[in-house]
Scaffold this motif. Structure first.
Motif, mmCIF file in Angstrom:
data_model
loop_
_atom_site.group_PDB
_atom_site.id
_atom_site.type_symbol
_atom_site.label_atom_id
_atom_site.label_comp_id
_atom_site.label_asym_id
_atom_site.label_seq_id
_atom_site.Cartn_x
_atom_site.Cartn_y
_atom_site.Cartn_z
ATOM 1 N N THR A 108 0.831 -1.205 0.000
ATOM 2 C CA THR A 108 0.000 0.000 0.000
ATOM 3 C C THR A 108 0.864 1.253 0.000
ATOM 4 O O THR A 108 0.596 2.205 -0.745
ATOM 5 N N GLU A 109 1.907 1.263 0.807
ATOM 6 C CA GLU A 109 2.818 2.409 0.814
ATOM 7 C C GLU A 109 3.497 2.581 -0.544
ATOM 8 O O GLU A 109 3.657 3.695 -1.024
ATOM 9 N N HIS A 110 3.884 1.477 -1.155
ATOM 10 C CA HIS A 110 4.506 1.544 -2.476
ATOM 11 C C HIS A 110 3.519 2.088 -3.509
ATOM 12 O O HIS A 110 3.889 2.913 -4.355
ATOM 13 N N ALA A 111 2.279 1.640 -3.447
ATOM 14 C CA ALA A 111 1.265 2.123 -4.388
ATOM 15 C C ALA A 111 0.991 3.609 -4.173
ATOM 16 O O ALA A 111 0.805 4.350 -5.146
ATOM 17 N N LEU A 112 0.974 4.051 -2.927
ATOM 18 C CA LEU A 112 0.791 5.484 -2.656
ATOM 19 C C LEU A 112 1.940 6.288 -3.261
ATOM 20 O O LEU A 112 1.713 7.341 -3.855
ATOM 21 N N LYS A 113 3.144 5.789 -3.113
ATOM 22 C CA LYS A 113 4.313 6.488 -3.645
ATOM 23 C C LYS A 113 4.295 6.538 -5.169
ATOM 24 O O LYS A 113 4.643 7.553 -5.769
ATOM 25 N N GLU A 114 3.868 5.451 -5.801
ATOM 26 C CA GLU A 114 3.879 5.365 -7.258
ATOM 27 C C GLU A 114 2.721 6.116 -7.917
ATOM 28 O O GLU A 114 2.898 6.720 -8.961
ATOM 29 N N LYS A 115 1.546 6.061 -7.349
ATOM 30 C CA LYS A 115 0.347 6.584 -8.014
ATOM 31 C C LYS A 115 -0.023 8.006 -7.631
ATOM 32 O O LYS A 115 -0.822 8.629 -8.312
ATOM 33 N N LEU A 116 0.540 8.518 -6.544
ATOM 34 C CA LEU A 116 0.175 9.855 -6.086
ATOM 35 C C LEU A 116 1.409 10.739 -6.022
ATOM 36 O O LEU A 116 2.494 10.285 -5.668
ATOM 37 N N ASP A 117 1.223 12.032 -6.368
ATOM 38 C CA ASP A 117 2.339 12.954 -6.269
ATOM 39 C C ASP A 117 2.440 13.490 -4.844
ATOM 40 O O ASP A 117 1.695 13.091 -3.961
ATOM 41 N N LYS A 118 3.365 14.428 -4.623
ATOM 42 C CA LYS A 118 3.587 14.964 -3.274
ATOM 43 C C LYS A 118 2.364 15.693 -2.712
ATOM 44 O O LYS A 118 2.162 15.734 -1.526
ATOM 45 N N GLY A 119 1.547 16.244 -3.588
ATOM 46 C CA GLY A 119 0.354 16.960 -3.139
ATOM 47 C C GLY A 119 -0.833 16.053 -2.884
ATOM 48 O O GLY A 119 -1.894 16.495 -2.474
ATOM 49 N N GLY A 120 -0.684 14.767 -3.149
ATOM 50 C CA GLY A 120 -1.769 13.819 -2.911
ATOM 51 C C GLY A 120 -2.696 13.627 -4.090
ATOM 52 O O GLY A 120 -3.736 13.015 -3.973
ATOM 53 N N LYS A 121 -2.327 14.154 -5.243
ATOM 54 C CA LYS A 121 -3.157 14.020 -6.447
ATOM 55 C C LYS A 121 -2.680 12.820 -7.265
ATOM 56 O O LYS A 121 -1.499 12.495 -7.277
ATOM 57 N N LEU A 122 -3.614 12.181 -7.964
ATOM 58 C CA LEU A 122 -3.260 11.051 -8.827
ATOM 59 C C LEU A 122 -2.364 11.518 -9.957
ATOM 60 O O LEU A 122 -2.618 12.531 -10.590
ATOM 61 N N ARG A 123 -1.319 10.748 -10.222
ATOM 62 C CA ARG A 123 -0.437 11.051 -11.343
ATOM 63 C C ARG A 123 -1.112 10.642 -12.640
ATOM 64 O O ARG A 123 -1.837 9.666 -12.673
ATOM 65 N N PRO A 124 -0.846 11.386 -13.723
ATOM 66 C CA PRO A 124 -1.453 11.030 -15.015
ATOM 67 C C PRO A 124 -0.910 9.753 -15.598
ATOM 68 O O PRO A 124 0.048 9.220 -15.257
#
Length: 124
Positions: A108-124
């Motif tokens: 879950t931590e890895h997925a948060l790091k990969e899919k979300l940017d520093k501001g908490g928004k989903l990466r494109p």
């Protein structure tokens, strides 16, 4: 109680907790201030990260809870029919189950790091 009843009572606890709590993670995803949920520094950054982390770990716990329960039942059946009464086997099973629980947190931590940017928004 017999040895096998006591063993069954303890080795099925972790997979059953995973299966019971998986829907609770998904239900608590809408409420970042709830008492129940996946809580980490990264998951608590924004409501979007909270929602993502709780739905993600809820899916993982459902999937791995079923796998863990099936594996535990198969191992228990083998041990029962072989009459393997050594107390180390239930400890090994429970250790493997705890590894699964910890691995879902790391995933879950890895997925948060990969899919979300520093501001908490989903990466494109």
């Amino acid at each position: 109680m017999s040895y096998w009843a006591i063993t069954a009572k303890y080795i099925f606890v972790v997979p059953l907790i995973m299966l019971v709590c998986a829907p609770l993670f998904r239900r608590s995803a809408d409420h970042p201030e709830s008492l129940f949920g996946y809580k980490s520094k990264r998951a608590n950054e924004t409501p979007d990260t909270w929602y993502f982390a709780n739905t993600y770990i809820g899916k993982l716990w459902l999937k791995w809870g079923v796998i863990s329960l099936a594996g535990t039942a198969a191992a228990f059946a083998v041990l029962y029919f072989l009459h393997a009464v050594a107390p180390i086997w239930p400890l090994i099973l429970m250790g493997a189950q705890i590894v699964v629980v910890l691995a879902t947190g790391l995933a879950t931590e890895h997925a948060l790091k990969e899919k979300l940017d520093k501001g908490g928004k989903l990466r494109p």
